[in-house]
Design a protein around this motif. Structure first.
Motif, PDB file in Angstrom:
ATOM      1  N   GLN A   1       6.663  27.535  20.668  1.00 19.09           N
ATOM      2  CA  GLN A   1       6.498  26.094  20.492  1.00 19.09           C
ATOM      3  C   GLN A   1       7.854  25.405  20.437  1.00 19.09           C
ATOM      4  OE1 GLN A   1       3.354  26.978  17.242  1.00 19.09           O
ATOM      5  NE2 GLN A   1       3.052  24.832  17.736  1.00 19.09           N
ATOM      6  N   PHE A   2       8.820  26.025  19.778  1.00 18.24           N
ATOM      7  CA  PHE A   2      10.169  25.465  19.712  1.00 18.24           C
ATOM      8  C   PHE A   2      10.852  25.521  21.077  1.00 18.24           C
ATOM      9  CE2 PHE A   2      11.141  26.054  14.919  1.00 18.24           C
ATOM     10  CZ  PHE A   2      10.530  24.840  14.664  1.00 18.24           C
ATOM     11  N   LYS A   3      10.732  26.679  21.740  1.00 24.00           N
ATOM     12  CA  LYS A   3      11.465  26.871  22.987  1.00 24.00           C
ATOM     13  C   LYS A   3      10.905  26.019  24.130  1.00 24.00           C
ATOM     14  CE  LYS A   3      11.100  31.394  22.909  1.00 24.00           C
ATOM     15  NZ  LYS A   3      11.265  32.817  23.305  1.00 24.00           N
TER      16      LYS A   3
ATOM     17  N   ASP B   1       9.621  17.979  17.174  1.00 26.67           N
ATOM     18  CA  ASP B   1       9.644  17.146  15.972  1.00 26.67           C
ATOM     19  C   ASP B   1       9.072  15.760  16.243  1.00 26.67           C
ATOM     20  OD1 ASP B   1      12.122  17.149  17.559  1.00 26.67           O
ATOM     21  OD2 ASP B   1      12.744  15.543  16.212  1.00 26.67           O
ATOM     22  N   TYR B   2       9.348  15.212  17.432  1.00 26.48           N
ATOM     23  CA  TYR B   2       8.840  13.884  17.780  1.00 26.48           C
ATOM     24  C   TYR B   2       7.319  13.927  17.929  1.00 26.48           C
ATOM     25  CZ  TYR B   2       7.860   9.669  20.464  1.00 26.48           C
ATOM     26  OH  TYR B   2       7.331   8.477  20.909  1.00 26.48           O
ATOM     27  N   GLU B   3       6.800  14.941  18.617  1.00 25.98           N
ATOM     28  CA  GLU B   3       5.355  15.069  18.788  1.00 25.98           C
ATOM     29  C   GLU B   3       4.654  15.184  17.435  1.00 25.98           C
ATOM     30  OE1 GLU B   3       4.070  18.140  21.360  1.00 25.98           O
ATOM     31  OE2 GLU B   3       5.125  17.381  23.129  1.00 25.98           O
ATOM     32  N   LEU B   4       5.237  15.986  16.546  1.00 27.19           N
ATOM     33  CA  LEU B   4       4.623  16.174  15.235  1.00 27.19           C
ATOM     34  C   LEU B   4       4.656  14.881  14.430  1.00 27.19           C
ATOM     35  CD1 LEU B   4       3.279  18.090  13.282  1.00 27.19           C
ATOM     36  CD2 LEU B   4       5.542  18.868  12.546  1.00 27.19           C
TER      37      LEU B   4
ATOM     38  N   GLN C   1       1.923   9.995  12.143  1.00 33.77           N
ATOM     39  CA  GLN C   1       1.782   8.545  12.126  1.00 33.77           C
ATOM     40  C   GLN C   1       0.390   8.114  12.556  1.00 33.77           C
ATOM     41  OE1 GLN C   1       4.966   6.539  14.247  1.00 33.77           O
ATOM     42  NE2 GLN C   1       6.524   7.898  13.385  1.00 33.77           N
ATOM     43  N   GLN C   2      -0.161   8.808  13.532  1.00 35.23           N
ATOM     44  CA  GLN C   2      -1.488   8.462  14.029  1.00 35.23           C
ATOM     45  C   GLN C   2      -2.530   8.507  12.912  1.00 35.23           C
ATOM     46  OE1 GLN C   2      -2.830  11.055  17.152  1.00 35.23           O
ATOM     47  NE2 GLN C   2      -4.954  10.363  17.021  1.00 35.23           N
ATOM     48  N   TRP C   3      -2.392   9.468  12.014  1.00 34.53           N
ATOM     49  CA  TRP C   3      -3.358   9.640  10.929  1.00 34.53           C
ATOM     50  C   TRP C   3      -2.843   9.086   9.599  1.00 34.53           C
ATOM     51  CZ3 TRP C   3      -8.215  10.935  11.976  1.00 34.53           C
ATOM     52  CH2 TRP C   3      -8.472  11.532  13.214  1.00 34.53           C
ATOM     53  N   ASP C   4      -1.701   8.399   9.647  1.00 31.27           N
ATOM     54  CA  ASP C   4      -1.118   7.776   8.459  1.00 31.27           C
ATOM     55  C   ASP C   4      -0.863   8.826   7.365  1.00 31.27           C
ATOM     56  OD1 ASP C   4      -0.056   5.684   6.966  1.00 31.27           O
ATOM     57  OD2 ASP C   4      -1.998   5.169   6.067  1.00 31.27           O
ATOM     58  N   ILE C   5      -0.265   9.944   7.779  1.00 34.82           N
ATOM     59  CA  ILE C   5       0.056  11.039   6.862  1.00 34.82           C
ATOM     60  C   ILE C   5       1.568  11.117   6.706  1.00 34.82           C
ATOM     61  CG2 ILE C   5      -0.173  13.505   6.400  1.00 34.82           C
ATOM     62  CD1 ILE C   5      -2.846  12.030   6.516  1.00 34.82           C
ATOM     63  N   GLU C   6       2.057  11.145   5.474  1.00 37.74           N
ATOM     64  CA  GLU C   6       3.490  11.246   5.244  1.00 37.74           C
ATOM     65  C   GLU C   6       3.969  12.668   5.551  1.00 37.74           C
ATOM     66  OE1 GLU C   6       1.479  12.382   1.433  1.00 37.74           O
ATOM     67  OE2 GLU C   6       1.216  10.864   3.003  1.00 37.74           O
TER      68      GLU C   6
ATOM     69  N   ILE D   1      14.844  21.983  13.817  1.00 38.91           N
ATOM     70  CA  ILE D   1      14.569  22.265  12.404  1.00 38.91           C
ATOM     71  C   ILE D   1      15.293  21.266  11.515  1.00 38.91           C
ATOM     72  CG2 ILE D   1      14.813  23.975  10.564  1.00 38.91           C
ATOM     73  CD1 ILE D   1      14.514  26.154  12.652  1.00 38.91           C
ATOM     74  N   ASP D   2      16.541  20.946  11.857  1.00 40.15           N
ATOM     75  CA  ASP D   2      17.283  19.951  11.073  1.00 40.15           C
ATOM     76  C   ASP D   2      16.580  18.598  11.094  1.00 40.15           C
ATOM     77  OD1 ASP D   2      19.208  21.828  10.484  1.00 40.15           O
ATOM     78  OD2 ASP D   2      20.540  21.237  12.126  1.00 40.15           O
ATOM     79  N   ARG D   3      16.066  18.203  12.258  1.00 41.44           N
ATOM     80  CA  ARG D   3      15.380  16.913  12.366  1.00 41.44           C
ATOM     81  C   ARG D   3      14.061  16.928  11.592  1.00 41.44           C
ATOM     82  NH1 ARG D   3      17.083  17.277  17.947  1.00 41.44           N
ATOM     83  NH2 ARG D   3      14.939  17.702  18.623  1.00 41.44           N
TER      84      ARG D   3
END
Length: 230
Positions: free
Chosen positions: A117-119, A125-128, A133-138, A162-164
């Protein structure tokens, strides 16, 4: 040339099963055959549930209920781990929103992340964050579990992901702790929230003094660094 190769019918059976399951897995998401179950993380002193881990289960039409060990390696090899990972994140966020809508306050939920998934997803990080945001989850509502083998395979670019993720407020846990390499370096580099001691050290802890010593050392290390141990 100058070699001996051995073949058995069992090898044929295993290969055919992998190919067949791989094809079935590509259709499983569309058919709604996958589900998540949530394993509780319990605080020993109080008995309180302080976290959950989302675990995939596959209701295969002919083979019945399959656990991740049967199909996740196949998903990583044939590329279906990417849509599967997106489905897991989406399902977890939807479940958090559902529980909150019912007046419940779920603890942090951990998701397992594959090296693939990382590679294969530079903007993981942007997709996650978009799904959150779509589900208003912090972001603090979830935690990502990475095995030491995943961290071994991360490149400099993956490390930036990972840093992001950490900057967003998403927790990081190292799964199967003690089975990989350079564990102490990863603890320092990624500022993890949890380390999860590998099951192979825990399952015989009452009979095997060597396993008990390893677990005791891991707990001591976690306490010294301010990292919670599962």
């Amino acid at each position: 040339r100058n070699q001996c190769h051995f073949h058995s019918e069992e090898l044929d059976v295993a290969t055919i099963e992998r190919v067949m399951l791989g094809g079935d897995l590509r259709r499983a998401l569309d058919r709604g055959e996958l589900q998540l179950v949530y394993q509780p993380q319990v605080e020993i002193e109080t008995g309180a549930i302080v976290g959950l881990e989302a675990l995939a289960r596959w209701h295969h039409p002919s083979q019945g209920l399959l656990c991740p060990v049967r199909f996740i390696p196949i998903a990583e090899n044939n590329g279906t781990i990417l849509p599967l990972g997106r489905w897991v994140a989406e399902t977890v966020c939807r479940q958090i929103a559902t529980w909150r809508g019912q007046g419940l306050t779920p603890p942090t939920i951990a998701l397992n992340v594959s090296a693939e998934q990382f590679k294969s997803t530079p903007e993981f990080d942007y997709e996650l964050s978009q799904t959150l945001q779509q589900w208003d989850i912090e972001p603090a509502a979830i935690e990502l579990e990475l095995t030491e083998s995943v961290l071994m395979e991360t490149t400099r670019q993956n490390s930036k992901i990972i840093d992001r993720l950490r900057a967003l407020g998403i927790g990081i846990a190292i799964d199967d702790f003690g089975t990989g390499y350079s564990s102490l370096g990863y603890l320092r580099a990624y500022h993890v929230n949890h380390i999860k001691i590998a099951q192979e050290f825990v399952k015989d802890i009452q009979e095997d003094t060597g396993d008990a010593a390893i677990v005791r050392a891991a707990i001591g290390l976690g306490r010294a660094l301010g990292i919670e141990v599962i």
